[in-house]
Design a protein around this motif. Structure first.
Motif, PDB file in Angstrom:
ATOM      1  N   LEU A 264       0.887  -1.318   0.115  1.00  0.00           N
ATOM      2  CA  LEU A 264      -0.009   0.225   0.079  1.00  0.00           C
ATOM      3  C   LEU A 264       0.934   1.076  -0.022  1.00  0.00           C
ATOM      4  N   ALA A 265       0.326   2.365  -0.550  1.00  0.00           N
ATOM      5  CA  ALA A 265       1.028   3.592  -0.639  1.00  0.00           C
ATOM      6  C   ALA A 265       0.967   4.327   0.928  1.00  0.00           C
ATOM      7  N   LEU A 266       2.040   3.954   1.558  1.00  0.00           N
ATOM      8  CA  LEU A 266       1.579   4.571   3.303  1.00  0.00           C
ATOM      9  C   LEU A 266       2.524   5.846   3.353  1.00  0.00           C
ATOM     10  N   PRO A 267       2.059   6.769   4.130  1.00  0.00           N
ATOM     11  CA  PRO A 267       3.052   7.922   4.320  1.00  0.00           C
ATOM     12  C   PRO A 267       4.119   7.420   5.120  1.00  0.00           C
ATOM     13  N   HIS A 268       5.457   7.918   4.752  1.00  0.00           N
ATOM     14  CA  HIS A 268       6.525   7.900   5.544  1.00  0.00           C
ATOM     15  C   HIS A 268       6.479   8.477   7.024  1.00  0.00           C
ATOM     16  N   LEU A 269       7.258   7.947   8.026  1.00  0.00           N
ATOM     17  CA  LEU A 269       7.105   8.406   9.379  1.00  0.00           C
ATOM     18  C   LEU A 269       8.470   9.330   9.597  1.00  0.00           C
ATOM     19  N   ASP A 270       8.114  10.647  10.089  1.00  0.00           N
ATOM     20  CA  ASP A 270       9.261  11.341  10.577  1.00  0.00           C
ATOM     21  C   ASP A 270       9.770  11.078  11.782  1.00  0.00           C
ATOM     22  N   ILE A 271      10.877  10.654  12.141  1.00  0.00           N
ATOM     23  CA  ILE A 271      11.200  10.137  13.398  1.00  0.00           C
ATOM     24  C   ILE A 271      12.297  11.421  13.918  1.00  0.00           C
ATOM     25  N   GLY A 272      12.136  11.952  15.153  1.00  0.00           N
ATOM     26  CA  GLY A 272      13.026  13.114  15.577  1.00  0.00           C
ATOM     27  C   GLY A 272      12.774  13.250  17.035  1.00  0.00           C
ATOM     28  N   MET A 273      13.364  14.437  17.257  1.00  0.00           N
ATOM     29  CA  MET A 273      13.173  14.888  18.679  1.00  0.00           C
ATOM     30  C   MET A 273      12.539  16.088  19.063  1.00  0.00           C
ATOM     31  N   ALA A 274      11.918  16.571  20.097  1.00  0.00           N
ATOM     32  CA  ALA A 274      11.637  17.718  20.519  1.00  0.00           C
ATOM     33  C   ALA A 274      11.880  18.160  21.796  1.00  0.00           C
ATOM     34  N   TRP A 275      11.775  19.623  22.166  1.00  0.00           N
ATOM     35  CA  TRP A 275      12.285  19.978  23.463  1.00  0.00           C
ATOM     36  C   TRP A 275      11.687  21.334  23.564  1.00  0.00           C
ATOM     37  N   HIS A 276      11.649  21.775  24.932  1.00  0.00           N
ATOM     38  CA  HIS A 276      10.971  23.160  25.417  1.00  0.00           C
ATOM     39  C   HIS A 276      12.071  24.214  24.925  1.00  0.00           C
ATOM     40  N   PRO A 277      11.553  25.317  24.434  1.00  0.00           N
ATOM     41  CA  PRO A 277      12.512  26.623  24.057  1.00  0.00           C
ATOM     42  C   PRO A 277      13.305  26.754  25.567  1.00  0.00           C
ATOM     43  N   CYS A 278      12.880  26.375  26.544  1.00  0.00           N
ATOM     44  CA  CYS A 278      13.756  26.994  27.883  1.00  0.00           C
ATOM     45  C   CYS A 278      15.093  26.129  27.841  1.00  0.00           C
ATOM     46  N   ASN A 279      15.073  24.947  27.291  1.00  0.00           N
ATOM     47  CA  ASN A 279      16.378  24.276  27.064  1.00  0.00           C
ATOM     48  C   ASN A 279      17.121  24.394  25.721  1.00  0.00           C
ATOM     49  N   HIS A 280      16.776  25.343  25.025  1.00  0.00           N
ATOM     50  CA  HIS A 280      17.376  25.543  23.657  1.00  0.00           C
ATOM     51  C   HIS A 280      18.809  25.887  23.893  1.00  0.00           C
ATOM     52  N   HIS A 281      19.090  26.700  24.770  1.00  0.00           N
ATOM     53  CA  HIS A 281      20.382  27.461  24.817  1.00  0.00           C
ATOM     54  C   HIS A 281      21.269  26.666  25.913  1.00  0.00           C
ATOM     55  N   ASP A 282      20.668  25.691  26.511  1.00  0.00           N
ATOM     56  CA  ASP A 282      21.431  25.141  27.623  1.00  0.00           C
ATOM     57  C   ASP A 282      22.431  24.201  27.136  1.00  0.00           C
ATOM     58  N   ARG A 283      23.708  24.269  27.624  1.00  0.00           N
ATOM     59  CA  ARG A 283      24.884  23.760  26.814  1.00  0.00           C
ATOM     60  C   ARG A 283      24.864  22.153  27.195  1.00  0.00           C
ATOM     61  N   THR A 284      24.458  21.552  28.396  1.00  0.00           N
ATOM     62  CA  THR A 284      24.334  20.348  28.460  1.00  0.00           C
ATOM     63  C   THR A 284      23.278  19.586  27.462  1.00  0.00           C
ATOM     64  N   HIS A 285      21.937  20.483  27.615  1.00  0.00           N
ATOM     65  CA  HIS A 285      21.019  20.014  26.853  1.00  0.00           C
ATOM     66  C   HIS A 285      21.435  19.847  25.211  1.00  0.00           C
ATOM     67  N   GLN A 286      22.364  20.854  24.859  1.00  0.00           N
ATOM     68  CA  GLN A 286      22.529  20.859  23.503  1.00  0.00           C
ATOM     69  C   GLN A 286      23.564  19.636  23.262  1.00  0.00           C
ATOM     70  N   LEU A 287      24.420  19.215  24.278  1.00  0.00           N
ATOM     71  CA  LEU A 287      25.248  18.274  24.127  1.00  0.00           C
ATOM     72  C   LEU A 287      24.351  16.846  23.881  1.00  0.00           C
ATOM     73  N   LEU A 288      23.318  16.808  24.667  1.00  0.00           N
ATOM     74  CA  LEU A 288      22.416  15.566  24.448  1.00  0.00           C
ATOM     75  C   LEU A 288      21.734  15.479  23.283  1.00  0.00           C
ATOM     76  N   ARG A 289      21.299  16.524  22.615  1.00  0.00           N
ATOM     77  CA  ARG A 289      20.831  16.418  21.334  1.00  0.00           C
ATOM     78  C   ARG A 289      21.783  16.141  20.525  1.00  0.00           C
ATOM     79  N   GLU A 290      22.968  16.908  20.584  1.00  0.00           N
ATOM     80  CA  GLU A 290      24.060  16.506  19.782  1.00  0.00           C
ATOM     81  C   GLU A 290      24.355  14.914  19.506  1.00  0.00           C
TER      82      GLU A 290
END
Length: 306
Positions: A264-290
């Motif tokens: 069947l012609a099924l849509p693809h699944l986009d797999i990713g990550m999401a986080w709150h803006p309050c953590n966007h510039h946190d250096r340790t959180h940035q490392l975890l995302r990296e």
């Protein structure tokens, strides 16, 4: 404080440290006339001359001597407040992050992420939260630091990033009748009994919509909350399940299951990550995302080679 210019704190510290308008101006990278104006303002604020002429030099008044230590401390604290955060190297930070991870990703992704973090940032620990809090404001309410799974873009209260795209495949036990056919047609696919994965308990989804377009329907014998449960049922009963082609491969192989392309012609699944803006510039959180990005990319590349 409304009538006080806080820039005067830096000027006061420099003047009392140098006992010289010229040297204080050079220290703050400004001009002597500008520093002279700052000294005049400080004299009005403190109602004290602060520095007075003694021959060719300036000497501090008793009030200036009282202020010298405190002015230096306040100026230093102000500079530290506005300086870029470099108090801790994120690779040596000791911190626990709460993650909400899709159950299939937990088995395929968490083990290599843990191995990676033990090398790159051994002070980071992970605490996996149950998927039951999905579709709640878990990121906003700080129940979760990072959500990893199917990306749902458009939420203005979160940042998100797609890491890889997955295709769904059919999964069956080795004794299933579909394992004995060369091509699984839509008719054969629809004729089989199916187990559906839905945390909300929904028995219908995109597969049923595509089948309906062909005038077909399937029989759903069970609805389960996780892909892992569905795969165990596929191993132990005569049902068809589905799984992500790449990330589901380790568990599919471990359970000795067979796979086939869904016709069947099924849509693809986009797999990713999401986080709150309050953590966007946190250096340790940035490392975890990296590191999450690195491990997920490596997993996708490995799946592509297989």
């Amino acid at each position: 404080m409304d009538h006080i210019d806080l820039n005067l704190i830096e000027a006061l510290d420099a003047l009392l440290a140098e006992n010289s308008v010229t040297k204080a101006a050079a220290r703050l990278h400004t001009s002597p006339p500008a520093m002279s104006r700052a000294l005049a303002r400080l004299r009005r604020v403190f109602d004290d001359p602060l520095l007075v002429r003694a021959g060719r030099d300036l000497v501090p008044t008793p009030r200036a001597l009282e202020l010298r230590g405190e002015a230096h401390e306040v100026a230093a604290r102000a500079r530290a407040l506005f300086a870029p955060s470099d108090s801790a190297d994120p690779r040596t930070a000791v911190r626990t992050f709460d993650l909400q991870v899709n159950d299939m990703l937990s088995t395929a992704f968490i083990p290599p992420l843990l191995d990676d973090l033990r090398v790159q940032a051994p002070g980071i620990s992970l605490r996996l939260r149950p998927e039951s809090i999905e579709d709640t404001p878990a990121l906003r309410d700080r129940l979760v630091d990072l959500e990893i799974g199917i990306v749902r873009p458009g939420d203005p209260e979160t940042h998100s990033e797609t890491l890889l795209t997955e295709t769904l495949i059919g999964v069956i036990g080795p004794a299933h009748q579909l394992a004995r056919v060369k091509i699984v047609t839509p008719q054969r696919f629809a004729a089989a009994d199916h187990v559906v994965v839905s945390r909300r308990g929904r028995a219908r989804g995109p597969i049923d919509e595509r089948l309906a377009e062909l005038g077909l329907s399937r029989r759903v014998v069970a609805v389960v909350p996780s892909v892992a449960t569905a795969l165990f049922l596929a191993r132990d009963t005569d049902v068809v399940s589905v799984a992500p082609a790449g990330l589901g491969r380790p568990m599919v192989d471990t359970l000795g299951l067979r796979t086939f392309p869904i016709p069947l012609a099924l849509p693809h699944l986009d797999i990713g990550m999401a986080w709150h803006p309050c953590n966007h510039h946190d250096r340790t959180h940035q490392l975890l995302r990296e590191r999450t990005r690195h491990v997920m990319t490596a997993a996708a590349a490995g799946a592509g080679r297989e």
